[in-house]
Scaffold this active site. Structure first.
Site, PDB file in Angstrom:
ATOM      1  N   LYS A 220       0.832  -1.203   0.000  1.00  0.00           N
ATOM      2  CA  LYS A 220       0.000   0.000   0.000  1.00  0.00           C
ATOM      3  C   LYS A 220       0.865   1.251   0.000  1.00  0.00           C
ATOM      4  O   LYS A 220       0.614   2.207  -0.751  1.00  0.00           O
ATOM      5  CB  LYS A 220      -0.914   0.008   1.229  1.00  0.00           C
ATOM      6  CG  LYS A 220      -1.769   1.260   1.346  1.00  0.00           C
ATOM      7  CD  LYS A 220      -2.346   1.474   2.722  1.00  0.00           C
ATOM      8  CE  LYS A 220      -1.329   2.071   3.674  1.00  0.00           C
ATOM      9  NZ  LYS A 220      -1.934   2.653   4.893  1.00  0.00           N
TER      10      LYS A 220
ATOM     11  N   CYS B  47      -5.603   9.226  10.307  1.00  0.00           N
ATOM     12  CA  CYS B  47      -4.746   8.385  11.131  1.00  0.00           C
ATOM     13  C   CYS B  47      -4.640   8.962  12.525  1.00  0.00           C
ATOM     14  O   CYS B  47      -4.520  10.171  12.697  1.00  0.00           O
ATOM     15  CB  CYS B  47      -3.358   8.260  10.507  1.00  0.00           C
ATOM     16  SG  CYS B  47      -2.397   6.926  11.205  1.00  0.00           S
TER      17      CYS B  47
END
Length: 417
Positions: free
Chosen positions: A22, A116
């Site tokens: 990713k 995040c």
């Protein structure tokens, strides 16, 4: 909201194939904005974060076609310089479109990122680097506004190596006039992978994989066809699973040259490791030995493996000390592991982990991507049932994780309301 339920105590055996990385795919997909044609990428993982970057590129004017693990990005129609909050808020890596937009269109308006829970992760490095290349920067109403009729080469130095900062500025410098030098650059394999792609596009970049990168700007870049490198964090997660369950797992489509820090530490715990080309076999030892770990920039032990390794140490013999030097607030998973019987004491950026005879299944809640993986690992080795909620974090970075574990013999399932 989906949950994952794990019945622990099973020895994992078999073969697992690693997906594309990713953290390599995101900047490489963003680099398509620098071309005026169709790029083809293979081995692209099907993840929530990948979907987010595809939605953002589409909003900017790109046309995207997907078939299996192949993604085609036609950036010839890109004409929108704004990345809005409703798209950027899903993922911090959305900031990776900032520099390509300025390099291609001369301006960008990008929402400050979200996505995040690990510390602040400031984007100051990106902005200071752009300013050094002649861009005008303004922060207004939650957006970064950057403009430069033509970027020019500059000298950039990171006080602390920044992976995303290095990647963003590499893309800006690739089309800038003159030479750009980045000092104390990130050395991670994902940075090198991006440089390889940019050079295939026609860029002139040297020094990737070292702290000093030099970019000689070129007038234009061309579309490419490339494959995304294997995910070293997914690889590490399965290596830990083998050691944790005293299993025997063969891992294919791996890249051992990216894993030295992990392989060395895992071997110290007593696991037997065999490497043959792109295949890694990990056989868990009868006893898990405690070792100390300090997270460091590559090629040191990766911060993205800290939570998973902590689970291994929670059932090791003896005391281990885990020091987190990359991000603050990266021990959020500890409270959940303690609910399962782990003996962990936190002091600042250090965790002291006293190995326990066993962990016990419990209801737990994931707080971020890697914490999610650590709770799955804990569930695999625990007595009884572990129920993990908020697993949408897991879907940001692991492709079909529960299915892969199930094929290795785990009792694991996803429950959708």
């Amino acid at each position: 909201m989906d949950r994952i339920i794990v019945e622990g105590g099973r020895r994992l055996t078999g073969t697992v194939e690693i997906s594309g990385a990713k953290n390599a795919a995101l900047p490489i997909l963003a680099s398509s904005l620098l071309t005026n044609g169709t790029c083809t990428y293979t081995n692209v993982p099907d993840l929530r974060d990948i979907q987010s970057i595809k939605e953002l590129l589409t909003h900017l004017g790109a046309k995207i076609e997907c078939q299996g693990t192949t993604v085609q990005v036609d950036a010839s129609g890109v004409n929108n310089h704004e990345a809005p909050y409703e798209l950027v808020r899903k993922m911090r890596a959305s900031i990776l479109v900032l520099c390509p937009l300025v390099a291609r269109l001369g301006r960008a308006r990008v929402s400050l990122p979200g996505g995040c829970a690990i510390g602040e992760r400031p984007i100051d490095f990106h902005l200071k680097g752009l300013e050094a290349m002649g861009a005008d920067i303004a922060l207004e109403h939650g957006y970064v506004n950057a403009s430069a009729p033509k970027l020019t080469g500059g000298s950039i130095y990171f006080d602390v190596p920044s992976v995303t900062g290095t990647e963003n500025l590499l893309m800006a410098a690739a089309l800038a006039d003159g030479t750009t030098r980045i000092g104390n650059a990130a050395c991670e394999p994902e940075v090198t992978a991006l440089v390889d792609v940019l050079n295939q596009m026609g860029a002139n970049i040297t020094g990737a994989g070292t702290p000093e990168i030099t970019i000689q700007g070129v007038p234009s870049l061309n579309p490419v066809s490339v494959s995304i490198i294997p995910d070293r964090i997914e690889t590490g997660t399965f290596m830990v699973a083998a050691a944790l369950t005293k299993g025997d797992i063969t891992i294919t489509n791996a890249e051992p040259s990216h894993l030295k820090g992990q392989l060395d530490k895992l071997a110290q715990t007593g696991a037997r490791i065999e490497v043959n080309g792109k295949v890694i076999r990990v056989v868990g030892g009868d006893t898990i030995k405690s070792v100390d770990v300090k997270t460091l920039p590559y090629p040191g032990f990766p911060t993205d493996m800290q939570a998973q390794f902590m689970v291994l140490m929670s059932v090791a013999s003896g005391l281990s000390i885990i020091t987190e030097t990359i991000f603050e607030n990266r021990f959020i998973h500890v409270s959940e592991l303690k609910r399962m019987g782990a003996d962990i004491t936190i002091s600042g950026n250090t965790a002291m982990v006293a190995g326990a005879p066993k962990l016990s299944g419990a209801p737990v809640m994931a707080s971020d991507l890697r914490a999610s993986a650590s709770l799955v690992l804990a569930g695999l080795v625990a007595d009884g049932t572990t129920e993990i909620s908020r697993v949408y974090h897991l879907d940001r970075g692991y492709e079909n994780l529960e299915e892969k574990f199930e094929r290795l013999g785990a009792s694991i399932r996803r429950v959708t309301p």
